[in-house]
Motif scaffolding. Structure first.
Motif, mmCIF file in Angstrom:
data_model
loop_
_atom_site.group_PDB
_atom_site.id
_atom_site.type_symbol
_atom_site.label_atom_id
_atom_site.label_comp_id
_atom_site.label_asym_id
_atom_site.label_seq_id
_atom_site.Cartn_x
_atom_site.Cartn_y
_atom_site.Cartn_z
ATOM 1 N N ASN A 71 10.660 5.615 -9.557
ATOM 2 C CA ASN A 71 10.200 4.229 -9.454
ATOM 3 C C ASN A 71 10.907 3.345 -10.475
ATOM 4 N N LYS A 72 11.117 3.868 -11.663
ATOM 5 C CA LYS A 72 11.847 3.117 -12.698
ATOM 6 C C LYS A 72 13.301 2.918 -12.282
ATOM 7 N N ALA A 73 13.914 3.989 -11.757
ATOM 8 C CA ALA A 73 15.305 3.891 -11.318
ATOM 9 C C ALA A 73 15.441 2.936 -10.140
ATOM 10 N N LEU A 74 14.404 2.881 -9.285
ATOM 11 C CA LEU A 74 14.443 1.983 -8.135
ATOM 12 C C LEU A 74 14.552 0.530 -8.584
ATOM 13 N N ALA B 104 3.529 1.707 7.348
ATOM 14 C CA ALA B 104 2.592 1.636 8.464
ATOM 15 C C ALA B 104 2.735 2.832 9.403
ATOM 16 N N VAL B 105 3.962 3.271 9.632
ATOM 17 C CA VAL B 105 4.201 4.330 10.608
ATOM 18 C C VAL B 105 4.004 5.719 10.011
ATOM 19 N N PHE B 106 4.616 5.979 8.851
ATOM 20 C CA PHE B 106 4.590 7.345 8.316
ATOM 21 C C PHE B 106 3.446 7.602 7.346
ATOM 22 N N GLN B 107 2.865 6.556 6.801
ATOM 23 C CA GLN B 107 1.723 6.754 5.905
ATOM 24 C C GLN B 107 0.409 6.480 6.629
ATOM 25 N N TRP B 108 0.401 5.443 7.468
ATOM 26 C CA TRP B 108 -0.808 5.085 8.206
ATOM 27 C C TRP B 108 -0.857 5.686 9.607
ATOM 28 N N LYS B 109 0.234 6.305 10.062
ATOM 29 C CA LYS B 109 0.283 7.008 11.359
ATOM 30 C C LYS B 109 0.124 6.058 12.544
ATOM 31 N N TRP B 110 0.708 4.867 12.484
ATOM 32 C CA TRP B 110 0.558 3.899 13.567
ATOM 33 C C TRP B 110 1.297 4.309 14.845
ATOM 34 N N LEU B 111 2.364 5.081 14.725
ATOM 35 C CA LEU B 111 3.119 5.498 15.909
ATOM 36 C C LEU B 111 3.090 7.016 16.056
ATOM 37 N N ASP B 112 1.955 7.600 15.782
ATOM 38 C CA ASP B 112 1.824 9.054 15.828
ATOM 39 C C ASP B 112 2.133 9.613 17.219
ATOM 40 N N PHE B 113 1.891 8.811 18.251
ATOM 41 C CA PHE B 113 2.112 9.271 19.625
ATOM 42 C C PHE B 113 3.579 9.203 20.031
ATOM 43 N N ILE B 114 4.439 8.581 19.200
ATOM 44 C CA ILE B 114 5.861 8.454 19.518
ATOM 45 C C ILE B 114 6.725 9.286 18.577
ATOM 46 N N SER C 16 0.829 -1.219 0.000
ATOM 47 C CA SER C 16 0.000 0.000 0.000
ATOM 48 C C SER C 16 0.856 1.259 0.000
ATOM 49 N N MET C 17 2.158 1.106 -0.179
ATOM 50 C CA MET C 17 3.059 2.260 -0.113
ATOM 51 C C MET C 17 2.813 3.217 -1.279
ATOM 52 N N LYS C 18 2.765 4.493 -0.961
ATOM 53 C CA LYS C 18 2.646 5.546 -1.965
ATOM 54 C C LYS C 18 3.836 6.488 -1.817
ATOM 55 N N THR C 19 4.293 7.007 -2.926
ATOM 56 C CA THR C 19 5.406 7.959 -2.891
ATOM 57 C C THR C 19 5.046 9.201 -3.687
ATOM 58 N N GLY D 106 1.295 10.791 7.852
ATOM 59 C CA GLY D 106 0.016 10.780 7.160
ATOM 60 C C GLY D 106 0.103 11.084 5.681
ATOM 61 N N ASP D 107 1.301 11.382 5.175
ATOM 62 C CA ASP D 107 1.493 11.693 3.761
ATOM 63 C C ASP D 107 2.160 10.517 3.051
ATOM 64 N N PRO D 108 2.146 10.507 1.715
ATOM 65 C CA PRO D 108 2.972 9.532 0.986
ATOM 66 C C PRO D 108 4.444 9.714 1.348
ATOM 67 N N LEU D 109 5.202 8.648 1.239
ATOM 68 C CA LEU D 109 6.637 8.726 1.509
ATOM 69 C C LEU D 109 7.327 9.512 0.408
ATOM 70 N N GLY D 110 8.441 10.148 0.729
ATOM 71 C CA GLY D 110 9.219 10.843 -0.291
ATOM 72 C C GLY D 110 9.702 9.858 -1.345
ATOM 73 N N SER D 111 9.601 10.225 -2.594
ATOM 74 C CA SER D 111 9.943 9.288 -3.670
ATOM 75 C C SER D 111 11.423 8.930 -3.679
ATOM 76 N N ILE D 112 12.263 9.745 -3.023
ATOM 77 C CA ILE D 112 13.689 9.426 -2.990
ATOM 78 C C ILE D 112 14.024 8.433 -1.874
ATOM 79 N N LEU D 113 13.099 8.240 -0.923
ATOM 80 C CA LEU D 113 13.401 7.435 0.256
ATOM 81 C C LEU D 113 13.658 5.957 -0.064
ATOM 82 N N PRO D 114 12.780 5.278 -0.823
ATOM 83 C CA PRO D 114 13.029 3.853 -1.077
ATOM 84 C C PRO D 114 14.376 3.574 -1.723
#
Length: 736
Positions: free
Chosen positions: A521-524, A569-579, A394-397, A585-593
């Protein structure tokens, strides 16, 4: 290689003042350049040639007035909405909004304020619930921008009793604290682990001193590089966290071997040379894999990512150099003080130290479980990693996140409210129509664009001076990262020749972002293929085996999947928002993967080298496969556990950063390191080796002749010592 590195270690131990002076000179030069000429203002970002970037070049050539001057006025938007959807155009509301707009004109540095009810350019939504006023500022500098912005926020809070008011845009660059509490805590925990591992404060301090010296020199070198090649501030985070983590680990590996050589009865200088020649060879190999992986980021052809790759590679190279030259200086100075007091007293009394692993220990029991129940351990380890990796699907960039980096900020709320009420006016699509009769066919083109799905409005065409190019501004219904906007870009390209004699190209911030993400994504995919092939070939040379590299590469892919899954799960779905302090809550940066692919590859090979090389050493010495696994696991396990925990806490400290990119990168590396060290290398790898038996070390005869022997176990050093000890005996026999 072991002989050369042993000579380097011996030279450093014998000429300590020369080595220290050389390091101080390097640091002084880097510091001088940094203090006088460092430029972190953000170099010019270059992207690969994409349809959108090429169209932008054409647009700027045909319509020179569209070129960025680099001195645009600073602006903010007051986005005012009636409470509970109330009408904002009735007499009372208009009077209230007008008073707010007039009062905003008295704020510091405000040059002009637009009225949303201006008859020439009204800025009121169709449902008459939302109005937008633009504040234009002058005299904004780095020193007063943040204070001015805070005054605007205070002004809004004092006038939002009857209206919802959000502040869109920004006049101050985002700033983040350097060396926050999280990084300091991570460093202190790393030191505690070193102390527990060595049982000596002075030894733990020596390890940390070399690591900090290396990371300091590495960061200063990167900053000095910015004097001739301006860098963005985000580039500095990667060499900082990488240099510190691997610097501690590389010194840990060599220091551990040094202590083992002292316990085996070697003299201090010989122990330094032997440790540098054996563990140092593995350090060079591990560091080289990380460097190659980071330099390989040039495949993206995006300057910022290339800069990160080169900066990270430089920091790794400095860390390796510090471990091979500066650490031997400290080891020679420490001597027997690197050992616990009990061991020192035993050696000084002429006694011997039993270095055999304890028959009963947690790690030995762990290793025994791997060899007795390999299939069960294999299935369990793969299942854990597969579960953690599930969110990956479910990852989005996205190349850029519109409306600021924080989904909960007033800036993002303002952006989203404008999109909801006015469409994508803040990030329009720019469509070029080229053809000989473009002026006559402009109405047909506009109608064709109007008929496309997800279009809110199309402005009439601007015609260039030559009359062969028309520019249309297309306002989409959604934001640049909405699926509907992406579909609209594809639809425009699919129907680029739908009007006879005219060809369409689409550009603008939104189209460029979509193209950049697609290119990433192609370069990845290309990069993953390169890394997998590279890892296989390097490990074939390292271990002179075909199955071991295959197992290692498959394990790396599993740990990578777990890291990306946890990130989603953590940065897109906000599972550890309290930590997690960074926005989520945003898509991941496209350079991150693609960065994680390279960095995790190098770190994974660290643990692969230090675990499996010890297992191979035991196997080559004559032990049966399962016995070699148990012996190698028991000897290398404590060091790998300490190294992985140190890296985890260092990365965990950086994961507490408020900067989204730094936090995402560190958290991904944290999960990747834990998954790779504790599951892939210490569960899956021993289990697979146990199942494979002797076949794990098989390689065709013809390939054995081709593949060079790196001698990572340092057998050549032992052979030289044996020959040196034997020669005097032979001479004595001849003389008698």
């Amino acid at each position: 290689m072991p002989k050369f590195l042993a000579a380097v270690g011996r030279f450093s131990a014998r000429h300590r003042l020369i080595v220290i002076a050389a390091w101080l000179l390097i640091i002084a030069v880097f510091t001088g350049i940094t203090a006088t000429s460092a430029d972190l203002g953000g170099g010019k970002t270059t992207a690969p040639d994409t349809p959108a970037s090429k169209a932008l070049d054409t647009l700027q050539d045909k319509f020179p007035g569209m070129k960025s001057s680099g001195s645009e006025a600073k602006t903010l938007q007051l986005v005012m909405e009636g409470r509970n959807g109330a009408n904002i155009t009735d007499a009372d509301s208009v009077s209230r909004v007008t008073r707010i707009v007039d009062a905003a004109g008295d704020l510091p540095h405000v040059e002009s304020v637009t009225s949303p009810f201006d008859e020439q350019q009204p800025y009121v939504s169709k449902d008459q619930t939302t109005a937008v006023s633009t504040l234009t500022f002058s005299g904004i500098t780095d020193s007063n921008a943040e204070k001015t912005y805070d005054k605007v926020l205070s002004f809004v809070h004092s006038h939002d009793a009857d209206l919802r008011i959000e502040v869109g845009g920004q006049i101050a660059e985002d700033s983040y604290p350097i060396g926050g509490a999280g990084e300091i805590v991570g460093l202190l925990v790393a030191f505690l682990i070193l102390f527990l591992t060595f049982g000596s404060l002075i030894t733990a301090g020596a390890n940390m001193l070399v690591a900090l010296s290396g990371v300091g020199a590495g960061i200063l070198g990167v900053l000095a590089w910015s004097a001739i090649h301006p860098l963005d501030t985000t580039v500095i985070s990667l060499p900082g966290m990488l240099g510190l983590a691997v610097g501690i680990d590389y010194s840990l590996f060599i220091l551990t071997r040094f202590r083992a050589e002292l316990r085996a009865g070697r003299k201090v200088e010989d122990a330094v040379a032997h440790a540098t020649g054996t563990a140092g060879t593995a350090v060079v190999f591990a560091g080289l894999t990380v460097i190659i992986a980071l330099v390989g980021l040039v495949v993206t052809r995006i300057s910022t990512i290339e800069d990160m790759g080169f900066a990270g590679a430089f920091a790794i190279a400095i860390a390796v150099l510090a471990a091979l030259t500066l650490l031997p200086v400290i080891l020679r100075s420490l001597g027997l003080r690197a050992l616990p007091k009990k061991d020192r007293e035993t050696l000084r009394a002429g006694g011997t130290i039993d270095v055999a692993p304890k028959k009963r220990s947690f790690l030995r029991s762990w290793g025994t479980a791997n060899t007795r129940h390999p299939l069960l351990m294999l299935i369990g380890g793969v299942a854990v990693l597969a579960i953690v990796a599930i969110p990956l699907f479910s990852m989005k960039t996205a190349a850029n996140i519109p409306g600021g980096s924080n989904p909960d900020s007033t800036q993002r709320h303002a952006y989203n409210l404008i999109v909801e009420k006015f469409g994508g006016t803040q990030s329009p699509l720019l469509v070029l129509a080229e053809g000989n009769d473009v002026q006559d066919k402009a109405p047909d083109v506009q109608n064709a664009l109007d008929d496309l799905a997800h279009v809110r409005m199309v402005t009439p065409a601007q015609i260039d001076t030559s009359g062969d190019t028309a520019l249309f501004t297309v306002i989409p219904n959604g934001s640049p990262i909405d699926d509907g906007t992406k579909d609209l870009v594809h639809d425009i390209r699919d129907q680029a020749d739908s009007v006879g004699g005219v060809h369409l190209e689409v550009t603008g911030e939104t189209a460029i972002g979509l193209d950049t993400t697609a290119q990433m994504n192609k370069a990845l995919i290309q990069y993953v293929v390169v890394i997998v092939v590279l890892s296989f070939l390097l490990l074939v040379v390292m271990f002179r085996s075909l199955l071991v590299p295959l197992f290692a590469t498959l394990g790396y892919l599993l740990s990578l999947g777990a890291a990306l899954g946890a990130l989603t799960a953590v940065f897109q779905w906000k599972w550890l928002d309290f930590i997690i302090a960074a926005p989520q809550g945003d898509p991941l940066g496209s350079i991150l993967p693609i960065i994680l692919v390279g960095v995790l590859f190098g770190l994974a090979m660290d643990y692969q080298v230090f675990l499996v090389s010890r297992i191979r050493e035991e196997y080559v010495s004559g032990l049966r496969p399962k016995e070699a696994i148990l012996a190698g696991f028991s000897k290398s396990g404590p060091v790998i556990v300490a190294a992985a925990l140190i890296m985890a806490f260092v990365f965990g400290g950086f994961a507490s950063s408020e900067m989204t990119f730094a936090s995402e990168t560190a958290f991904g590396l944290l999960i990747g390191v834990l998954a790779d060290a504790f599951i892939v290398r210490m569960v899956l790898m021993p289990a697979l080796l146990a199942l494979a038996g002797r076949a794990a070390w098989w390689m065709p005869k013809w390939l054995e002749r081709i593949v060079p022997n790196l001698d990572t176990e340092g057998h050549s050093l032992t052979e030289d010592e044996t020959a040196a000890n034997t020669e005097p005996q032979r001479e004595a026999i001849k003389a008698s």
